[in-house]
Write a protein that holds these residues in place. Structure first.
Motif, PDB file in Angstrom:
ATOM      1  N   UNK A  24       3.449   5.931  -2.906  1.00 53.45           N
ATOM      2  CA  UNK A  24       4.663   6.626  -3.339  1.00 53.45           C
ATOM      3  C   UNK A  24       4.721   6.678  -4.871  1.00 53.45           C
TER       4      UNK A  24
ATOM      5  N   UNK B 231       4.780  12.187  -3.767  1.00 57.97           N
ATOM      6  CA  UNK B 231       5.049  10.874  -3.158  1.00 57.97           C
ATOM      7  C   UNK B 231       4.938  10.957  -1.637  1.00 57.97           C
ATOM      8  N   UNK B 232       5.521  12.007  -1.056  1.00 56.91           N
ATOM      9  CA  UNK B 232       5.542  12.134   0.409  1.00 56.91           C
ATOM     10  C   UNK B 232       4.140  12.433   0.947  1.00 56.91           C
TER      11      UNK B 232
ATOM     12  N   UNK C   5       1.733   9.488   0.785  1.00 55.97           N
ATOM     13  CA  UNK C   5       2.025   8.478   1.812  1.00 55.97           C
ATOM     14  C   UNK C   5       1.563   8.944   3.189  1.00 55.97           C
TER      15      UNK C   5
ATOM     16  N   UNK D 147       0.832  -1.211   0.000  1.00 56.86           N
ATOM     17  CA  UNK D 147       0.000   0.000   0.000  1.00 56.86           C
ATOM     18  C   UNK D 147       0.867   1.262   0.000  1.00 56.86           C
ATOM     19  N   UNK D 148       1.927   1.251   0.807  1.00 59.01           N
ATOM     20  CA  UNK D 148       2.819   2.413   0.897  1.00 59.01           C
ATOM     21  C   UNK D 148       3.551   2.600  -0.438  1.00 59.01           C
ATOM     22  N   UNK D 149       4.061   1.506  -0.992  1.00 59.61           N
ATOM     23  CA  UNK D 149       4.749   1.595  -2.285  1.00 59.61           C
ATOM     24  C   UNK D 149       3.814   2.163  -3.365  1.00 59.61           C
TER      25      UNK D 149
ATOM     26  N   UNK E  86      -2.051   8.414   3.384  1.00 57.25           N
ATOM     27  CA  UNK E  86      -2.390   6.995   3.552  1.00 57.25           C
ATOM     28  C   UNK E  86      -2.261   6.531   5.000  1.00 57.25           C
ATOM     29  N   UNK E  87      -1.201   6.989   5.681  1.00 57.25           N
ATOM     30  CA  UNK E  87      -0.891   6.391   6.990  1.00 57.25           C
ATOM     31  C   UNK E  87      -1.450   7.183   8.171  1.00 57.25           C
TER      32      UNK E  87
END
Lengths: 188, 184
Positions: A72, A84-85, A88, A67-69, A91-92
């Protein structure tokens, strides 16, 4: 991709979309696929169907959380490193807040029998969502006997023989290189 | 310093964990045993919570372990450590993809990979179905349908296919139906 939209606006959409994905996905990488497909392929058209499949292959072949990949990769494609940052972080952020709550309150979910139904329900729903996303993406890719064969062998490899998905993708990459790169290349 | 230690440990896990949550958990387990950060029971609880709360399992586990080890800052250190290798490697790969996507070499490789990914998606369907729509195992010949799960599956399939409802709404409906049907 829509060039007229400002970069700030794009970064905001990345953040808010991945925030929703992080908040509503239970059960890891593939559970996010239907959401990413609906938001970025269908609605925003920032990612094509082929790119979606390629991204899925790449994020599984690299180390790290699927999911993180994905956040990004898509974030970078839309708005470079800030994208990208921010994607992420979006997402988290809610998983981190929820987990922090659990860690401090010592809530024990295993004792909560009544929640079992919720998880079975979500998995059943996610099964339907991934099936539909798979059919849509598959209809784009499975256009000849070769592609059906590769798909079937890959399914059996991970399902029956427990071969790691990364290895299956690596093998398919080599096969693609040999069949479409070397053999077709020679005919020219 | 514990924060740096957490950051470096989770950086290593982020670097070695190919394939997401289910690969990362065994890696975490051995690191935790080595550092005596948590007891076995605590770790088992963390894995259960990580799987049942929203978000990637690896992020949930990193945050939880970090907090239990060294408070909120510990949770952030572990999570950042876990993500950093991905950030570096995925950005490089995404950049290369944009640059070389049209090359015949990359195109031929992608032609091989794409159908394989469809096979992997099919496996994901089987994986989620085996925990909701069916019970037992095909190989042990005790496969049977889980009726309530099947009903939820069918409802979501129809609502998404016909009414084009958003996946988030679909997940909320699934959760509600699950709570309702499994109450008795």
């Amino acid at each position: 991709m829509d060039q007229s939209m400002s970069r700030l606006r794009k970064v905001w959409i990345l953040f808010s979309t991945f925030f929703r994905i992080g908040t509503f996905t239970i059960g890891g990488g593939y559970a996010m696929l239907p959401l990413i497909e609906r938001e970025f392929v269908e609605r925003r058209k920032w990612v094509t169907q082929e790119e979606m499949i390629d991204i899925l292959a790449i994020v599984q072949s690299l180390p790290g959380i699927i999911a993180v990949n994905s956040s990004i990769f898509i974030g970078y494609q839309v708005a470079r490193i800030p994208g990208a940052i921010i994607a992420t972080i979006g997402l988290i952020i809610s998983p981190i807040l929820i987990i922090t709550g659990f860690a401090y309150l010592y809530i024990n979910v295993q004792d909560a029998d009544y929640l079992q139904g919720l998880f079975i329900g979500v998995r059943a729903g996610v099964t339907a969502l991934i099936l539909l996303a798979g059919i849509r993406l598959g209809s784009k890719v499975l256009t000849n006997k070769f592609s059906w064969l590769v798909a079937a062998v890959s399914l059996l490899a991970v399902w029956i023989f427990n071969i790691h998905a990364g290895l299956v993708i690596l093998a398919a990459a080599v096969l693609g290189f040999v069949v479409f790169g070397l053999l077709k290349g020679d005919k020219r | 310093m514990i924060y740096l230690e957490l950051l470096l440990t989770f950086f290593r896990i982020g670097m070695l964990g190919f394939g997401g949550g289910y690969v990362i958990i065994p890696l975490l387990s051995s690191e935790i045993a080595r550092n005596h950060w948590l007891t076995g029971q605590e770790f088992a609880d963390i894995v259960a919570v990580s799987q049942m709360t929203p978000g990637p399992i690896g992020i949930n586990a990193a945050t939880f372990i970090g907090i239990r080890t060294a408070g909120i800052l510990g949770g952030l250190s572990a999570t950042i450590g876990m993500i950093l290798p991905s950030l570096i490697l995925v950005v490089i790969t995404a950049h290369m993809m944009q640059k070389f996507k049209e090359s015949t070499l990359v195109q031929s490789i992608l032609k091989g990979i794409r159908p394989a990914v469809i096979g992997l998606i099919a496996y994901a369907v089987i994986f989620f179905a085996s925990m909701s729509v069916v019970t037992g195992s095909l190989f042990e010949r005790n496969l049977s349908l889980e009726l309530r799960g099947l009903v939820i599956f069918a409802v979501i399939l129809v609502l998404t296919k016909v009414k084009r409802i958003h996946p988030i709404l679909a997940i909320i409906i699934s959760a509600g139906l699950g709570l309702l049907l499994y109450r008795f």
